[in-house]
Design a protein around this motif. Structure first.
Motif, PDB file in Angstrom:
ATOM      1  N   GLU A  37      49.691  39.605  26.624  1.00 12.88           N
ATOM      2  CA  GLU A  37      49.799  38.310  25.937  1.00 12.88           C
ATOM      3  C   GLU A  37      49.055  37.227  26.707  1.00 12.88           C
ATOM      4  OE1 GLU A  37      50.722  35.240  23.344  1.00 12.88           O
ATOM      5  OE2 GLU A  37      50.855  37.396  23.019  1.00 12.88           O
ATOM      6  N   ALA A  38      49.199  37.220  28.024  1.00 11.26           N
ATOM      7  CA  ALA A  38      48.522  36.201  28.844  1.00 11.26           C
ATOM      8  C   ALA A  38      47.011  36.314  28.721  1.00 11.26           C
ATOM      9  CB  ALA A  38      48.948  36.340  30.300  1.00 11.26           C
ATOM     10  N   LEU A  39      46.515  37.527  28.520  1.00 10.32           N
ATOM     11  CA  LEU A  39      45.066  37.750  28.434  1.00 10.32           C
ATOM     12  C   LEU A  39      44.510  37.598  27.011  1.00 10.32           C
ATOM     13  CD1 LEU A  39      44.843  40.854  30.780  1.00 10.32           C
ATOM     14  CD2 LEU A  39      44.119  38.506  31.295  1.00 10.32           C
ATOM     15  N   ARG A  40      45.397  37.487  26.037  1.00 10.36           N
ATOM     16  CA  ARG A  40      44.968  37.373  24.639  1.00 10.36           C
ATOM     17  C   ARG A  40      44.348  36.006  24.380  1.00 10.36           C
ATOM     18  NH1 ARG A  40      47.373  35.859  19.899  1.00 10.36           N
ATOM     19  NH2 ARG A  40      49.333  35.408  20.957  1.00 10.36           N
ATOM     20  N   ASP A  41      43.227  35.993  23.696  1.00  8.88           N
ATOM     21  CA  ASP A  41      42.546  34.753  23.296  1.00  8.88           C
ATOM     22  C   ASP A  41      42.354  33.776  24.460  1.00  8.88           C
ATOM     23  OD1 ASP A  41      42.479  35.692  20.666  1.00  8.88           O
ATOM     24  OD2 ASP A  41      44.396  34.748  20.179  1.00  8.88           O
ATOM     25  N   PRO A  42      41.587  34.152  25.473  1.00 12.50           N
ATOM     26  CA  PRO A  42      41.374  33.234  26.608  1.00 12.50           C
ATOM     27  C   PRO A  42      40.722  31.931  26.146  1.00 12.50           C
ATOM     28  CG  PRO A  42      39.967  35.177  26.786  1.00 12.50           C
ATOM     29  CD  PRO A  42      40.834  35.382  25.597  1.00 12.50           C
ATOM     30  N   PRO A  43      41.049  30.831  26.798  1.00  8.09           N
ATOM     31  CA  PRO A  43      40.563  29.512  26.355  1.00  8.09           C
ATOM     32  C   PRO A  43      39.130  29.221  26.806  1.00  8.09           C
ATOM     33  CG  PRO A  43      41.995  29.266  28.248  1.00  8.09           C
ATOM     34  CD  PRO A  43      42.000  30.722  27.905  1.00  8.09           C
ATOM     35  N   TYR A  44      38.185  30.023  26.373  1.00  6.51           N
ATOM     36  CA  TYR A  44      36.796  29.866  26.807  1.00  6.51           C
ATOM     37  C   TYR A  44      36.209  28.502  26.459  1.00  6.51           C
ATOM     38  CZ  TYR A  44      36.707  34.920  27.627  1.00  6.51           C
ATOM     39  OH  TYR A  44      36.950  36.186  28.075  1.00  6.51           O
ATOM     40  N   LYS A  76      46.425  50.614  30.955  1.00  7.83           N
ATOM     41  CA  LYS A  76      46.945  50.357  29.597  1.00  7.83           C
ATOM     42  C   LYS A  76      46.184  49.239  28.879  1.00  7.83           C
ATOM     43  CE  LYS A  76      50.936  52.839  29.781  1.00  7.83           C
ATOM     44  NZ  LYS A  76      50.867  54.123  29.158  1.00  7.83           N
ATOM     45  N   LEU A  77      45.437  48.424  29.622  1.00  4.91           N
ATOM     46  CA  LEU A  77      44.685  47.335  28.996  1.00  4.91           C
ATOM     47  C   LEU A  77      43.469  47.888  28.275  1.00  4.91           C
ATOM     48  CD1 LEU A  77      44.711  44.761  31.938  1.00  4.91           C
ATOM     49  CD2 LEU A  77      46.100  44.666  29.853  1.00  4.91           C
ATOM     50  N   ASP A  78      43.155  47.310  27.111  1.00  3.57           N
ATOM     51  CA  ASP A  78      41.924  47.715  26.447  1.00  3.57           C
ATOM     52  C   ASP A  78      40.733  47.102  27.181  1.00  3.57           C
ATOM     53  OD1 ASP A  78      41.478  45.041  25.500  1.00  3.57           O
ATOM     54  OD2 ASP A  78      42.569  45.451  23.660  1.00  3.57           O
ATOM     55  N   GLU A  79      39.524  47.514  26.808  1.00  2.00           N
ATOM     56  CA  GLU A  79      38.325  47.085  27.536  1.00  2.00           C
ATOM     57  C   GLU A  79      38.159  45.569  27.535  1.00  2.00           C
ATOM     58  OE1 GLU A  79      33.464  47.676  27.497  1.00  2.00           O
ATOM     59  OE2 GLU A  79      34.727  49.064  26.369  1.00  2.00           O
ATOM     60  N   GLU A  80      38.437  44.930  26.414  1.00  2.43           N
ATOM     61  CA  GLU A  80      38.291  43.474  26.338  1.00  2.43           C
ATOM     62  C   GLU A  80      39.233  42.772  27.317  1.00  2.43           C
ATOM     63  OE1 GLU A  80      38.844  39.785  23.179  1.00  2.43           O
ATOM     64  OE2 GLU A  80      38.773  41.833  22.416  1.00  2.43           O
ATOM     65  N   LYS A  81      40.470  43.226  27.361  1.00  2.00           N
ATOM     66  CA  LYS A  81      41.446  42.619  28.273  1.00  2.00           C
ATOM     67  C   LYS A  81      41.112  42.949  29.727  1.00  2.00           C
ATOM     68  CE  LYS A  81      45.357  41.866  25.207  1.00  2.00           C
ATOM     69  NZ  LYS A  81      44.665  42.013  23.947  1.00  2.00           N
ATOM     70  N   GLN A  82      40.579  44.122  29.986  1.00  5.48           N
ATOM     71  CA  GLN A  82      40.143  44.463  31.342  1.00  5.48           C
ATOM     72  C   GLN A  82      39.045  43.507  31.797  1.00  5.48           C
ATOM     73  OE1 GLN A  82      38.958  48.547  31.007  1.00  5.48           O
ATOM     74  NE2 GLN A  82      41.048  49.311  31.124  1.00  5.48           N
ATOM     75  N   ASN A  83      38.077  43.262  30.922  1.00  7.90           N
ATOM     76  CA  ASN A  83      36.996  42.338  31.268  1.00  7.90           C
ATOM     77  C   ASN A  83      37.517  40.917  31.450  1.00  7.90           C
ATOM     78  OD1 ASN A  83      35.035  44.349  31.237  1.00  7.90           O
ATOM     79  ND2 ASN A  83      34.589  44.044  29.069  1.00  7.90           N
ATOM     80  N   THR A  84      38.450  40.523  30.594  1.00 12.23           N
ATOM     81  CA  THR A  84      39.034  39.186  30.724  1.00 12.23           C
ATOM     82  C   THR A  84      39.786  39.059  32.042  1.00 12.23           C
ATOM     83  OG1 THR A  84      39.227  38.975  28.320  1.00 12.23           O
ATOM     84  CG2 THR A  84      40.603  37.511  29.653  1.00 12.23           C
TER      85      THR A  84
END
Length: 131
Positions: A37-44, A76-84
């Motif tokens: 949840e913390a990594l979802r939709d980062p405030p870029y 367990k993190l998907d690639e997008e969340k890993q990169n974030t």
């Protein structure tokens, strides 16, 4: 509305919602879900102050893990969340955090590199979107 098109007030509200959701998940002892949840939709596209608040929420979620749990959580993190998360790690290292915190961040870094490879580091260095 695209994320980059949010107003400052909308960004602030979004970060507050993320923080509240992360806190609730952590209270329920759901640390993996809290991190996701913390990594979802980062405030870029947000103002720097809002990005800082978002980063604090991520750091709060990371601090809920014991060292023995980090590798599994990273896997367990998907690639997008890993990169974030990798972007946040480098952001945290640019700050003057306590050495104990930095040591935990290095454990996260090692787990991410093991799972995602060194390409995740390259993506962080060359991506213009910073949380």
């Amino acid at each position: 509305m695209a994320m980059a098109e949010l107003s400052e007030e909308e960004w602030r509200a979004k970060v507050v919602q993320h923080k509240a959701a992360v806190e609730e998940l952590l209270k329920a002892r759901k640390s993996k879900e809290a991190l996701a949840e913390a990594l979802r939709d980062p405030p870029y596209g947000a103002p720097e102050e809002v990005k800082t608040q978002g980063a604090k929420t991520v750091l709060y979620a990371l601090s809920a893990f014991r060292e023995a749990e980090i590798r599994e959580a990273a896997e367990k993190l998907d690639e997008e969340k890993q990169n974030t998360l990798m972007k946040y790690l480098y952001k945290f290292w640019s700050q003057s955090l306590p050495s104990r915190t930095n040591a935990q961040l290095f454990v996260w870094h090692a787990a991410l590199v093991e799972k995602a490879g060194t390409g995740s580091i390259v993506r962080v260095l060359y991506d213009c979107n910073r949380p």
